[in-house]
Design a protein around this motif. Structure first.
Motif, PDB file in Angstrom:
ATOM      1  N   THR A 164     -10.340  -5.054  -6.793  1.00  0.00           N
ATOM      2  CA  THR A 164      -9.802  -6.400  -6.630  1.00  0.00           C
ATOM      3  C   THR A 164      -8.653  -6.593  -7.609  1.00  0.00           C
ATOM      4  O   THR A 164      -8.641  -6.010  -8.697  1.00  0.00           O
ATOM      5  CB  THR A 164     -10.861  -7.483  -6.888  1.00  0.00           C
ATOM      6  N   GLY A 190      -6.406 -10.135  -8.438  1.00  0.00           N
ATOM      7  CA  GLY A 190      -6.064 -11.509  -8.085  1.00  0.00           C
ATOM      8  C   GLY A 190      -6.779 -11.920  -6.815  1.00  0.00           C
ATOM      9  O   GLY A 190      -7.997 -11.795  -6.699  1.00  0.00           O
ATOM     10  N   ALA A 191      -6.036 -12.394  -5.832  1.00  0.00           N
ATOM     11  CA  ALA A 191      -6.617 -12.836  -4.563  1.00  0.00           C
ATOM     12  C   ALA A 191      -6.843 -11.681  -3.586  1.00  0.00           C
ATOM     13  O   ALA A 191      -7.379 -11.885  -2.500  1.00  0.00           O
ATOM     14  CB  ALA A 191      -5.698 -13.869  -3.921  1.00  0.00           C
ATOM     15  N   TYR A 192      -6.446 -10.483  -3.933  1.00  0.00           N
ATOM     16  CA  TYR A 192      -6.560  -9.335  -3.033  1.00  0.00           C
ATOM     17  C   TYR A 192      -7.826  -8.524  -3.301  1.00  0.00           C
ATOM     18  O   TYR A 192      -8.242  -8.356  -4.454  1.00  0.00           O
ATOM     19  CB  TYR A 192      -5.350  -8.410  -3.185  1.00  0.00           C
ATOM     20  N   ARG A 193      -8.402  -8.016  -2.223  1.00  0.00           N
ATOM     21  CA  ARG A 193      -9.518  -7.058  -2.306  1.00  0.00           C
ATOM     22  C   ARG A 193      -9.173  -5.875  -1.421  1.00  0.00           C
ATOM     23  O   ARG A 193      -8.611  -6.050  -0.334  1.00  0.00           O
ATOM     24  CB  ARG A 193     -10.805  -7.693  -1.807  1.00  0.00           C
ATOM     25  N   ARG A 198      -7.697  -4.058   3.377  1.00  0.00           N
ATOM     26  CA  ARG A 198      -7.353  -4.996   2.314  1.00  0.00           C
ATOM     27  C   ARG A 198      -7.513  -6.403   2.856  1.00  0.00           C
ATOM     28  O   ARG A 198      -7.383  -6.646   4.048  1.00  0.00           O
ATOM     29  CB  ARG A 198      -5.955  -4.762   1.776  1.00  0.00           C
ATOM     30  N   GLU A 199      -7.857  -7.301   1.976  1.00  0.00           N
ATOM     31  CA  GLU A 199      -8.031  -8.694   2.344  1.00  0.00           C
ATOM     32  C   GLU A 199      -7.331  -9.571   1.325  1.00  0.00           C
ATOM     33  O   GLU A 199      -7.230  -9.206   0.153  1.00  0.00           O
ATOM     34  CB  GLU A 199      -9.512  -9.065   2.351  1.00  0.00           C
ATOM     35  N   ARG A 200      -6.911 -10.710   1.790  1.00  0.00           N
ATOM     36  CA  ARG A 200      -6.324 -11.668   0.860  1.00  0.00           C
ATOM     37  C   ARG A 200      -7.043 -12.970   0.987  1.00  0.00           C
ATOM     38  O   ARG A 200      -7.422 -13.408   2.008  1.00  0.00           O
ATOM     39  CB  ARG A 200      -4.838 -11.855   1.164  1.00  0.00           C
TER      40      ARG A 200
END
Length: 71
Positions: free
Chosen positions: A45, A47-50, A69-71
């Motif tokens: 991870t 910040g806001a990203y995984r 990836r996810e935001r």
């Protein structure tokens, strides 16, 4: 490509960057049960990203199966 070349009896002209012969898939290769296999997921991870990557291992060889990836 190296597996096809091995089946045809052609000596592989490439280095490791071309891949490897999948000996476990060949008729005269090792027995399927004799090769240790595993799967794992690596996650990170920032910040806001995984992000995640799914990795399979067969013997000493590692393969990336998927990534996301996810935001």
């Amino acid at each position: 490509m190296p597996t096809v070349l091995a089946i045809l009896g052609v000596k592989e002209p490439c280095t490791r960057s071309c891949g490897r012969v999948l000996r476990e898939a060949l008729k005269d290769g090792p027995a399927p049960g004799s090769i240790k296999t595993s799967r794992r997921v690596v996650r990170a991870t920032a910040g806001a990203y995984r992000a995640s990557v799914e990795i399979s291992t067969a013997g000493e060889h590692h393969y990336i199966d998927s990534g996301a990836r996810e935001r």
